[in-house]
Design a protein around this motif. Structure first.
Motif, PDB file in Angstrom:
ATOM      1  N   LEU A  87      43.146   4.709  33.600  1.00 11.54           N
ATOM      2  CA  LEU A  87      42.883   3.906  34.697  1.00 11.54           C
ATOM      3  C   LEU A  87      43.600   4.413  35.849  1.00 11.54           C
ATOM      4  O   LEU A  87      44.830   4.814  35.882  1.00 11.54           O
ATOM      5  N   PRO A  88      43.326   4.373  37.074  1.00  9.51           N
ATOM      6  CA  PRO A  88      43.882   4.668  38.280  1.00  9.51           C
ATOM      7  C   PRO A  88      44.990   3.457  38.647  1.00  9.51           C
ATOM      8  O   PRO A  88      46.286   3.588  39.410  1.00  9.51           O
ATOM      9  N   MET A  89      44.699   2.320  38.017  1.00  9.45           N
ATOM     10  CA  MET A  89      45.604   1.088  38.314  1.00  9.45           C
ATOM     11  C   MET A  89      45.365   0.218  37.407  1.00  9.45           C
ATOM     12  O   MET A  89      43.831   0.015  36.719  1.00  9.45           O
ATOM     13  N   ASP A  90      45.943  -1.036  37.194  1.00 13.85           N
ATOM     14  CA  ASP A  90      45.650  -2.103  36.150  1.00 13.85           C
ATOM     15  C   ASP A  90      44.545  -3.120  36.873  1.00 13.85           C
ATOM     16  O   ASP A  90      44.714  -3.244  38.237  1.00 13.85           O
TER      17      ASP A  90
ATOM     18  N   VAL B  85      37.117   7.389  31.603  1.00 13.25           N
ATOM     19  CA  VAL B  85      37.940   7.433  32.863  1.00 13.25           C
ATOM     20  C   VAL B  85      37.195   6.331  33.662  1.00 13.25           C
ATOM     21  O   VAL B  85      35.958   6.314  33.823  1.00 13.25           O
ATOM     22  N   ILE B  86      38.083   5.384  34.505  1.00 14.79           N
ATOM     23  CA  ILE B  86      37.522   4.297  35.011  1.00 14.79           C
ATOM     24  C   ILE B  86      37.882   4.724  36.464  1.00 14.79           C
ATOM     25  O   ILE B  86      39.234   4.823  36.827  1.00 14.79           O
ATOM     26  N   ASP B  87      36.850   4.785  37.365  1.00 13.36           N
ATOM     27  CA  ASP B  87      37.024   5.227  38.790  1.00 13.36           C
ATOM     28  C   ASP B  87      36.840   4.096  39.464  1.00 13.36           C
ATOM     29  O   ASP B  87      36.071   3.252  39.417  1.00 13.36           O
ATOM     30  N   THR B  88      37.563   4.009  40.578  1.00 10.15           N
ATOM     31  CA  THR B  88      37.254   2.815  41.711  1.00 10.15           C
ATOM     32  C   THR B  88      36.433   3.277  42.869  1.00 10.15           C
ATOM     33  O   THR B  88      36.039   2.535  43.615  1.00 10.15           O
ATOM     34  N   ALA B  89      36.575   4.564  43.402  1.00 10.97           N
ATOM     35  CA  ALA B  89      35.782   5.028  44.678  1.00 10.97           C
ATOM     36  C   ALA B  89      35.078   6.359  44.043  1.00 10.97           C
ATOM     37  O   ALA B  89      35.750   7.459  44.200  1.00 10.97           O
TER      38      ALA B  89
ATOM     39  N   GLN C 173      32.929   3.508  38.922  1.00 13.58           N
ATOM     40  CA  GLN C 173      32.138   3.958  37.754  1.00 13.58           C
ATOM     41  C   GLN C 173      32.891   4.370  36.601  1.00 13.58           C
ATOM     42  O   GLN C 173      34.022   4.471  36.515  1.00 13.58           O
ATOM     43  N   LEU C 174      32.147   4.618  35.468  1.00 15.11           N
ATOM     44  CA  LEU C 174      32.926   5.136  34.159  1.00 15.11           C
ATOM     45  C   LEU C 174      32.396   6.528  33.894  1.00 15.11           C
ATOM     46  O   LEU C 174      31.300   7.068  34.204  1.00 15.11           O
ATOM     47  N   ARG C 175      33.460   7.476  33.529  1.00 17.23           N
ATOM     48  CA  ARG C 175      33.215   8.731  33.127  1.00 17.23           C
ATOM     49  C   ARG C 175      33.627   9.061  31.675  1.00 17.23           C
ATOM     50  O   ARG C 175      35.120   8.838  31.447  1.00 17.23           O
TER      51      ARG C 175
END
Length: 211
Positions: free
Chosen positions: A55-58, A181-185, A188-190
């Motif tokens: 996660l890039p952030m919680d 991986v969860i992206d915010t921009a 999406q999910l990778r």
């Protein structure tokens, strides 16, 4: 002339990794999201294994991704069942109403407050105990050796393990059976690693995750 080295000594010194059989699981652990299940070789979370959410952030939807599975596991069996859903060192105090509205039976939910140095140890004990249906942990740091211990513990205890970690860890190898991986921009999910098959080539938009 090359010397002969015993295989056991190579394994003990971690110069050779002993791979695990790649047999497909005999039972499914669906995620609750058909689009995500379709991308995973096992049709859901890998059975008795460690999965990583990076996660890039919680608070970007990681719990929403896990709630359908946790709700199903918490509702399995009768009220006296000893199998618990355990949260180890969550970054914030879980909001009970949100978990209940997601279908998780609160009497089956336990929270373990642990110091950062004890998170991995506590997670390993819970995974190995065979008393838990799923264990979630939020380790601040975890090297390959520590993650391998969690993977083995999940196999031993036949438990679903989830490690929620910083997205920067995606650059490092991991013995986890599944890494997402969860992206915010964009949102999406990778899937960057999945046991039993190759990761999908295309990311999955979060908007595609509908029950």
């Amino acid at each position: 002339m090359a010397s002969v080295v015993a295989l056991d000594s190579l394994l003990d010194s971690r110069r050779v990794w002993r791979g695990q059989p790649q047999a497909r699981p005999t039972s499914r652990q669906p995620t609750g999201f058909a689009a995500l299940d379709a991308q995973l070789p096992s049709g859901g979370w890998p059975e008795s294994a460690l999965s990583e959410l990076l996660l890039p952030m919680d608070g970007i939807g990681e719990l929403r991704l896990l709630w359908p599975t946790l709700a199903r596991l918490s509702q399995a069996g009768d009220a006296s069942s000893d199998e618990k859903i355990v949260l180890i060192a969550p970054p914030y105090l879980p909001f009970a109403s949100a978990w209940a509205n997601a279908g998780v039976r609160l009497e089956r939910l336990q929270i373990v407050l642990a110091q950062p140095r004890d998170v991995l140890w506590a997670t390993e004990q819970c995974l190995r105990s065979a008393a838990c249906a799923a264990v979630l942990c939020w380790p601040l740091q975890a090297d390959d050796r520590a993650l391998r211990r969690l993977q083995v513990a999940a196999e031993t205890g036949q438990c679903l393990g989830f490690a929620l970690r910083d997205a920067k860890a995606a650059a490092n190898p991991s013995p986890a059976a599944l890494r997402i991986v969860i992206d915010t921009a964009p949102a999406q999910l990778r899937v960057i690693k999945c046991r039993g098959g190759n990761p999908p080539t295309q990311p999955l938009p979060l908007s595609a995750l509908a029950h």
